[in-house]
Design a protein around this motif. Structure first.
Motif, PDB file in Angstrom:
ATOM      1  N   TYR A 172       1.045  -0.994  -0.020  1.00 38.81           N
ATOM      2  CA  TYR A 172      -0.012  -0.181   0.062  1.00 38.81           C
ATOM      3  C   TYR A 172       1.396   1.370   0.676  1.00 38.81           C
ATOM      4  CZ  TYR A 172      -2.094   3.492   3.630  1.00 38.81           C
ATOM      5  OH  TYR A 172      -2.477   4.168   3.919  1.00 38.81           O
ATOM      6  N   ARG A 173       0.759   1.919  -0.686  1.00 35.06           N
ATOM      7  CA  ARG A 173       1.638   3.246  -0.760  1.00 35.06           C
ATOM      8  C   ARG A 173       1.083   4.871   0.048  1.00 35.06           C
ATOM      9  NH1 ARG A 173       5.572   5.069  -5.633  1.00 35.06           N
ATOM     10  NH2 ARG A 173       3.766   5.167  -6.792  1.00 35.06           N
ATOM     11  N   TYR A 174       1.226   5.772   0.688  1.00 31.35           N
ATOM     12  CA  TYR A 174       0.938   6.449   1.415  1.00 31.35           C
ATOM     13  C   TYR A 174       1.522   7.236   1.694  1.00 31.35           C
ATOM     14  CZ  TYR A 174      -1.501   8.988   4.824  1.00 31.35           C
ATOM     15  OH  TYR A 174      -2.067   9.932   5.149  1.00 31.35           O
ATOM     16  N   SER A 175       1.963   8.300   0.900  1.00 29.37           N
ATOM     17  CA  SER A 175       2.635   9.586   0.440  1.00 29.37           C
ATOM     18  C   SER A 175       3.688   9.220   0.424  1.00 29.37           C
ATOM     19  CB  SER A 175       2.160  10.651   1.920  1.00 29.37           C
ATOM     20  OG  SER A 175       2.439  11.316   1.722  1.00 29.37           O
ATOM     21  N   LYS A 176       3.809   8.477  -0.700  1.00 24.12           N
ATOM     22  CA  LYS A 176       5.186   8.493  -1.206  1.00 24.12           C
ATOM     23  C   LYS A 176       6.280   7.379  -0.874  1.00 24.12           C
ATOM     24  CE  LYS A 176       5.911  12.573  -3.369  1.00 24.12           C
ATOM     25  NZ  LYS A 176       6.338  14.339  -3.408  1.00 24.12           N
ATOM     26  N   THR A 177       5.504   6.551   0.607  1.00 20.19           N
ATOM     27  CA  THR A 177       5.800   5.765   0.835  1.00 20.19           C
ATOM     28  C   THR A 177       5.225   4.754   1.071  1.00 20.19           C
ATOM     29  OG1 THR A 177       6.052   7.003   3.036  1.00 20.19           O
ATOM     30  CG2 THR A 177       6.166   4.923   3.335  1.00 20.19           C
ATOM     31  N   LEU A 178       6.156   3.491   0.710  1.00 20.86           N
ATOM     32  CA  LEU A 178       5.655   2.291   0.383  1.00 20.86           C
ATOM     33  C   LEU A 178       5.182   1.771   1.338  1.00 20.86           C
ATOM     34  CD1 LEU A 178       4.210   0.378  -2.750  1.00 20.86           C
ATOM     35  CD2 LEU A 178       6.108  -0.611  -2.663  1.00 20.86           C
ATOM     36  N   ILE A 179       4.256   0.619   2.024  1.00 21.95           N
ATOM     37  CA  ILE A 179       3.853  -0.172   2.897  1.00 21.95           C
ATOM     38  C   ILE A 179       3.911  -1.550   3.074  1.00 21.95           C
ATOM     39  CG2 ILE A 179       2.890  -0.502   5.481  1.00 21.95           C
ATOM     40  CD1 ILE A 179       2.762   2.969   5.162  1.00 21.95           C
ATOM     41  N   SER A 180       4.568  -2.060   3.545  1.00 23.69           N
ATOM     42  CA  SER A 180       4.164  -4.338   2.798  1.00 23.69           C
ATOM     43  C   SER A 180       3.779  -4.351   4.073  1.00 23.69           C
ATOM     44  CB  SER A 180       5.799  -4.993   2.760  1.00 23.69           C
ATOM     45  OG  SER A 180       6.187  -4.368   1.565  1.00 23.69           O
ATOM     46  N   PRO A 181       2.620  -5.466   3.598  1.00 23.50           N
ATOM     47  CA  PRO A 181       1.905  -5.507   4.955  1.00 23.50           C
ATOM     48  C   PRO A 181       2.518  -6.741   5.807  1.00 23.50           C
ATOM     49  CG  PRO A 181       1.470  -7.311   3.303  1.00 23.50           C
ATOM     50  CD  PRO A 181       2.719  -6.084   2.601  1.00 23.50           C
ATOM     51  N   GLU A 182       1.999  -6.934   7.116  1.00 23.94           N
ATOM     52  CA  GLU A 182       2.503  -7.558   8.881  1.00 23.94           C
ATOM     53  C   GLU A 182       1.370  -8.312   8.614  1.00 23.94           C
ATOM     54  OE1 GLU A 182       4.618  -7.413  10.988  1.00 23.94           O
ATOM     55  OE2 GLU A 182       5.119  -5.079  10.006  1.00 23.94           O
ATOM     56  N   PRO A 183       1.327 -10.068   8.564  1.00 20.36           N
ATOM     57  CA  PRO A 183       1.007 -10.418   8.765  1.00 20.36           C
ATOM     58  C   PRO A 183      -0.346 -10.332   9.427  1.00 20.36           C
ATOM     59  CG  PRO A 183       2.996 -11.724   9.350  1.00 20.36           C
ATOM     60  CD  PRO A 183       3.224  -9.999   9.481  1.00 20.36           C
ATOM     61  N   TRP A 184      -1.441 -11.446   9.549  1.00 23.47           N
ATOM     62  CA  TRP A 184      -2.895 -10.971   9.925  1.00 23.47           C
ATOM     63  C   TRP A 184      -2.960 -12.203  11.159  1.00 23.47           C
ATOM     64  CZ3 TRP A 184      -6.802  -9.310   7.958  1.00 23.47           C
ATOM     65  CH2 TRP A 184      -6.880  -8.951   6.755  1.00 23.47           C
ATOM     66  N   PRO A 185      -2.825 -10.808  12.302  1.00 23.52           N
ATOM     67  CA  PRO A 185      -3.258 -11.260  13.259  1.00 23.52           C
ATOM     68  C   PRO A 185      -4.175 -12.584  13.567  1.00 23.52           C
ATOM     69  CG  PRO A 185      -3.140  -8.747  13.742  1.00 23.52           C
ATOM     70  CD  PRO A 185      -3.356  -8.813  11.552  1.00 23.52           C
ATOM     71  N   PRO A 186      -4.608 -12.954  14.883  1.00 24.34           N
ATOM     72  CA  PRO A 186      -5.156 -13.949  14.544  1.00 24.34           C
ATOM     73  C   PRO A 186      -6.173 -13.612  14.748  1.00 24.34           C
ATOM     74  CG  PRO A 186      -3.945 -14.744  16.103  1.00 24.34           C
ATOM     75  CD  PRO A 186      -3.171 -13.784  15.507  1.00 24.34           C
ATOM     76  N   ILE A 187      -7.370 -12.883  15.580  1.00 28.04           N
ATOM     77  CA  ILE A 187      -7.766 -11.912  15.961  1.00 28.04           C
ATOM     78  C   ILE A 187      -8.854 -11.020  14.630  1.00 28.04           C
ATOM     79  CG2 ILE A 187     -10.057 -10.915  17.284  1.00 28.04           C
ATOM     80  CD1 ILE A 187      -8.389 -13.334  18.766  1.00 28.04           C
ATOM     81  N   LEU A 188      -7.753 -10.882  14.129  1.00 29.43           N
ATOM     82  CA  LEU A 188      -7.875 -10.011  12.562  1.00 29.43           C
ATOM     83  C   LEU A 188      -8.097 -10.287  11.947  1.00 29.43           C
ATOM     84  CD1 LEU A 188      -8.553  -6.859  12.000  1.00 29.43           C
ATOM     85  CD2 LEU A 188      -5.862  -6.787  11.891  1.00 29.43           C
ATOM     86  N   SER A 189      -7.680 -12.008  11.667  1.00 27.37           N
ATOM     87  CA  SER A 189      -8.300 -12.889  11.026  1.00 27.37           C
ATOM     88  C   SER A 189      -9.512 -13.426  10.825  1.00 27.37           C
ATOM     89  CB  SER A 189      -7.070 -14.208  10.363  1.00 27.37           C
ATOM     90  OG  SER A 189      -7.119 -14.840   9.697  1.00 27.37           O
ATOM     91  N   ARG A 190     -10.081 -13.926  11.668  1.00 27.38           N
ATOM     92  CA  ARG A 190     -11.441 -14.111  12.089  1.00 27.38           C
ATOM     93  C   ARG A 190     -12.338 -13.011  11.697  1.00 27.38           C
ATOM     94  NH1 ARG A 190     -10.023 -16.876  17.890  1.00 27.38           N
ATOM     95  NH2 ARG A 190     -12.601 -16.113  18.492  1.00 27.38           N
ATOM     96  N   LEU A 191     -11.749 -11.734  12.087  1.00 25.55           N
ATOM     97  CA  LEU A 191     -12.394 -10.737  11.833  1.00 25.55           C
ATOM     98  C   LEU A 191     -13.193 -10.310  10.181  1.00 25.55           C
ATOM     99  CD1 LEU A 191     -14.534  -8.081  12.576  1.00 25.55           C
ATOM    100  CD2 LEU A 191     -12.188  -6.971  12.404  1.00 25.55           C
ATOM    101  N   ARG A 192     -12.236 -10.369   9.566  1.00 24.33           N
ATOM    102  CA  ARG A 192     -12.143 -10.731   8.322  1.00 24.33           C
ATOM    103  C   ARG A 192     -13.155 -11.782   7.506  1.00 24.33           C
ATOM    104  NH1 ARG A 192      -7.001 -12.872   3.254  1.00 24.33           N
ATOM    105  NH2 ARG A 192      -6.595 -13.358   5.213  1.00 24.33           N
ATOM    106  N   GLU A 193     -12.940 -12.893   8.156  1.00 20.65           N
ATOM    107  CA  GLU A 193     -13.143 -14.322   7.915  1.00 20.65           C
ATOM    108  C   GLU A 193     -14.747 -13.728   8.151  1.00 20.65           C
ATOM    109  OE1 GLU A 193     -12.385 -16.721   6.171  1.00 20.65           O
ATOM    110  OE2 GLU A 193     -14.306 -17.795   6.460  1.00 20.65           O
ATOM    111  N   LYS A 194     -15.657 -12.958   8.921  1.00 16.64           N
ATOM    112  CA  LYS A 194     -16.931 -13.359   9.791  1.00 16.64           C
ATOM    113  C   LYS A 194     -17.674 -12.042   8.282  1.00 16.64           C
ATOM    114  CE  LYS A 194     -19.274 -10.474  13.044  1.00 16.64           C
ATOM    115  NZ  LYS A 194     -20.690 -11.664  12.753  1.00 16.64           N
ATOM    116  N   LEU A 195     -16.524 -11.100   8.109  1.00 16.33           N
ATOM    117  CA  LEU A 195     -16.907 -10.227   6.947  1.00 16.33           C
ATOM    118  C   LEU A 195     -17.483 -11.021   5.709  1.00 16.33           C
ATOM    119  CD1 LEU A 195     -13.999  -6.651   7.502  1.00 16.33           C
ATOM    120  CD2 LEU A 195     -16.980  -7.391   7.899  1.00 16.33           C
ATOM    121  N   PHE A 196     -16.129 -11.803   5.421  1.00 18.77           N
ATOM    122  CA  PHE A 196     -16.990 -12.325   4.697  1.00 18.77           C
ATOM    123  C   PHE A 196     -17.777 -13.610   4.361  1.00 18.77           C
ATOM    124  CE2 PHE A 196     -16.492 -16.534   1.748  1.00 18.77           C
ATOM    125  CZ  PHE A 196     -16.070 -15.729   0.493  1.00 18.77           C
ATOM    126  N   GLN A 197     -18.129 -14.086   5.668  1.00 19.04           N
ATOM    127  CA  GLN A 197     -19.398 -15.667   6.012  1.00 19.04           C
ATOM    128  C   GLN A 197     -20.699 -14.273   5.564  1.00 19.04           C
ATOM    129  OE1 GLN A 197     -19.534 -18.080   6.074  1.00 19.04           O
ATOM    130  NE2 GLN A 197     -17.384 -18.476   6.013  1.00 19.04           N
TER     131      GLN A 197
END
Ligand SMILES: O=C(O)CCC(=O)C(=O)O
Length: 202
Positions: free
Chosen positions: A70-95
């Motif tokens: 993701y680029r924010y004001s000329k800075t390229l930011i690589s993602p951190e891996p999904w933490p477990p609860i956040l990953s479950r929230l992503r799954e809930k949005l899908f379900q």
């Protein structure tokens, strides 16, 4: 879906393509997520505006699948891996909503002095015509939307546990912001889930 939007008195026959769901997360889900947020690598980014350096008025972290940079004001930011609860929230949005996201920006506003200015989430790495889903924890803050060329303006007070979806078309025609609210003394954390084109910048 709630209809808790307040317009500023202009003709509101034009409305932004958004949905607001109160109480998307239970109290228990909110406390699990809040506990996990304390472990996130939240940082205050520095941006350069007209040659002058500024710290942005909030802290941020970016999580996602491999290659979802993701680029924010000329800075390229690589993602951190999904933490477990956040990953479950992503799954809930899908379900629950059939929304399939591969990255999320976490913004922490320490109090009502922290804010985000007018913008659209229209970065080229975002999958065209995809939705963006925002989940709020902590203090209630006003999320404000205004049309890019007309006067229409809408205010959505987002409470802890709420889900707010910006549907396709929103970013082309509307701007959004999180203005300062100096009476707010407690933190708010917001998660904006996005669909990113993997390896866009590689
Ligand atoms: O904190 C919010 O609700 C706003 C977040 C936002 O506008 C964004 O991440 O683009």
């Amino acid at each position: 879906m709630t209809g808790n939007l307040f317009d500023d008195g202009t003709n509101n026959s034009i409305t932004p393509p958004v949905s607001h769901f109160s109480g998307f997360l239970s109290a228990q889900q909110q406390s699990l997520l809040l506990a996990e947020v304390t472990l996130y690598p939240l940082t205050q980014l520095e941006i350069t505006v007209y040659g002058k350096k500024h710290l942005i008025p909030r802290t941020q972290a970016w999580f996602g699948d491999e290659g979802c940079d993701y680029r924010y004001s000329k800075t390229l930011i690589s993602p951190e891996p999904w933490p477990p609860i956040l990953s479950r929230l992503r799954e809930k949005l899908f379900q629950d909503c059939q929304l399939d996201f591969n990255a999320v920006l976490v913004n922490q506003y320490a109090n009502g002095s922290d804010c985000m200015g007018w913008h659209s989430d229209d970065e080229p790495e975002i999958q065209p015509n995809s939705a963006i889903a925002s989940v709020t924890l902590g203090a209630c803050r006003d999320f404000v939307i205004k049309h890019k060329t007309l006067k229409h303006k809408f205010i959505y007070p987002l409470q802890s546990g709420d889900l707010f979806i910006m549907h396709p078309g929103m970013q082309q025609e509307w701007l959004h912001s999180l203005p300062k609210r100096l009476k707010v003394t407690t933190p708010r954390i917001n998660f904006t889930f996005r669909r990113i084109i993997a390896n866009f910048y590689r």
